[in-house]
Design an enzyme around this catalytic site. Structure first.
Site, PDB file in Angstrom:
ATOM      1  N   GLU A   1     -47.760 -59.434-127.426  1.00 17.37           N
ATOM      2  CA  GLU A   1     -46.747 -58.378-127.386  1.00 17.37           C
ATOM      3  C   GLU A   1     -46.138 -58.132-128.767  1.00 17.37           C
ATOM      4  OE1 GLU A   1     -45.981 -56.232-125.159  1.00 17.37           O
ATOM      5  OE2 GLU A   1     -47.278 -57.029-123.607  1.00 17.37           O
TER       6      GLU A   1
ATOM      7  N   TYR B   1     -37.710 -54.330-124.940  1.00 17.09           N
ATOM      8  CA  TYR B   1     -39.039 -54.079-124.380  1.00 17.09           C
ATOM      9  C   TYR B   1     -39.855 -55.368-124.307  1.00 17.09           C
ATOM     10  CZ  TYR B   1     -43.968 -53.421-124.191  1.00 17.09           C
ATOM     11  OH  TYR B   1     -45.291 -53.584-123.847  1.00 17.09           O
TER      12      TYR B   1
ATOM     13  N   ASP C   1     -42.541 -48.833-122.727  1.00 14.76           N
ATOM     14  CA  ASP C   1     -43.202 -48.543-124.002  1.00 14.76           C
ATOM     15  C   ASP C   1     -43.633 -47.081-123.987  1.00 14.76           C
ATOM     16  OD1 ASP C   1     -45.382 -48.461-122.288  1.00 14.76           O
ATOM     17  OD2 ASP C   1     -46.653 -49.755-123.542  1.00 14.76           O
TER      18      ASP C   1
END
Length: 360
Positions: free
Chosen positions: A54, A137, A155
């Site tokens: 990520e 996020y 996202d």
């Protein structure tokens, strides 16, 4: 003791999810992408892999990230290995991914999790948000994918899907909170980790920015933009401002052994902590000839053309001067051509060094 990670695989006795989430998960079970950091169906995701991927995927494509992810795991297979690695090694391995503050925060985060959490990531959004380099996020993505928490991710892919499902007229970035609230409506309590990956897969492969493959989408019956025939016009966006142009000068010094002088950039700011060819400030207007002050005396020659590089918020044009045969000043780090692969040079500086080497 570390908490047991729940599995994202539904119980055999559990009824299938209804509505949008159910249709999306049924599609995902057939069409999920195979990615190097993604757990196999029914298996638990490794939080270290999820976190690492990520962070790498921020502002970077899946295709680009794949080789970097594999290389990092080869070098540092466990979080403790990364925590113990020298920062320069991490920056060197990161070179080419850009946004180098992410690499510094990656190292800091690994150190914190290793030292303060026994190498085990917190399993809640709040706990993850307390770690270096993890924003809303990323915290939601890790909580959902690694720990199967019903966290709502937002996202670019999710924004696009929601904007089209509801024909959100408000343009980005103003529409973010509206899109987040819409996304939260559909985050299921059952299989939230799979759902998070499913909606990202949908945006990446079907609900694409241009020429969306609506005929393959499992959510056409839910999609207002599909019904109106204008899916490609969403999400709406404010006009972009022109990217500013900046200019700088690089001073490439070659010593008597053919090594090039490098120096470290300040830890804070753009490309912080990376190595560079000695460079002027980067400013909004070209340098006049009488403004050029070389770091050492010598027979400097200006190379033809410019080195250009585009950052997120500005474009950069660098003029390169070279001097050969200088005495190796210990102020700088002197590196031979064969050693450059082991140096944390950002992409723009690799361009400069390549230009210098090709100039002879």
């Amino acid at each position: 003791m570390p908490r047991k990670q729940p599995s994202s695989k539904a119980s055999p006795d559990a009824p299938p999810l209804a509505g949008l989430a159910g249709r999306l998960l049924a599609w995902y079970d057939r069409h999920r992408r195979i990615l190097p950091w993604r757990a196999a169906p029914g298996e638990r995701a490794d939080p270290y892999h999820v976190w690492l991927s990520e962070i790498m995927l921020q502002q970077t494509t899946v295709v680009t990230v794949g080789p970097y992810f594999r290389d990092f795991l080869t070098r540092w297979p466990r979080l403790h290995d990364l925590a113990a690695a020298p920062l320069d090694d991490v920056l060197t391995a990161w070179a080419g991914l850009g946004y180098y503050a992410r690499a510094r925060n990656l190292k800091k985060c690994a150190e914190v999790v290793a030292a303060e959490y026994g190498g085990v990531f917190p399993d809640t959004e709040a706990g993850l948000l307390a770690l270096p380099g993890i924003g809303p996020y990323t915290a939601a993505a890790i909580a959902a994918i690694a720990f199967d928490r019903p966290a709502t991710i937002l996202d670019g892919n999710v924004e696009r899907v929601m904007a089209r499902l509801y024909r959100v007229a408000n343009p980005l970035p103003k529409a973010k909170e509206e899109l987040r609230a819409l996304a939260a409506r559909h985050t299921p309590a059952l299989r939230p980790g799979d759902y998070a990956q499913a909606i990202m897969d949908l945006g990446a492969t079907i609900c694409t920015p241009t020429k969306p493959k609506c005929f393959l989408c499992p959510l056409t019956e839910d999609c207002a933009a599909y019904a109106a025939g204008d899916a490609e016009t969403y999400p709406r966006k404010l006009p972009k401002n022109a990217r500013p142009q900046r200019y700088g000068i690089c001073f490439a010094m070659i010593d008597r052994r053919g090594r090039i002088a490098l120096e470290r950039r300040p830890e804070k700011g753009l490309l912080g902590g990376m190595m560079q060819v000695p460079t002027s400030e980067w400013r909004g207007s070209p340098f006049a000839e009488d403004e050029v002050t070389a770091p050492v005396n010598g027979r400097w020659r200006q190379l033809d053309g410019q080195v250009t590089h585009v950052f997120t918020h500005f474009a950069l044009s660098l003029t390169v001067f070279v001097v050969s045969g200088v005495k190796a000043d210990p102020t700088y780090r002197w590196v031979g051509a064969e050693e450059l692969g082991d140096v944390a040079l950002p992409s723009v500086m690799r361009k400069v060094v390549e230009k210098v080497l090709l100039s002879g």
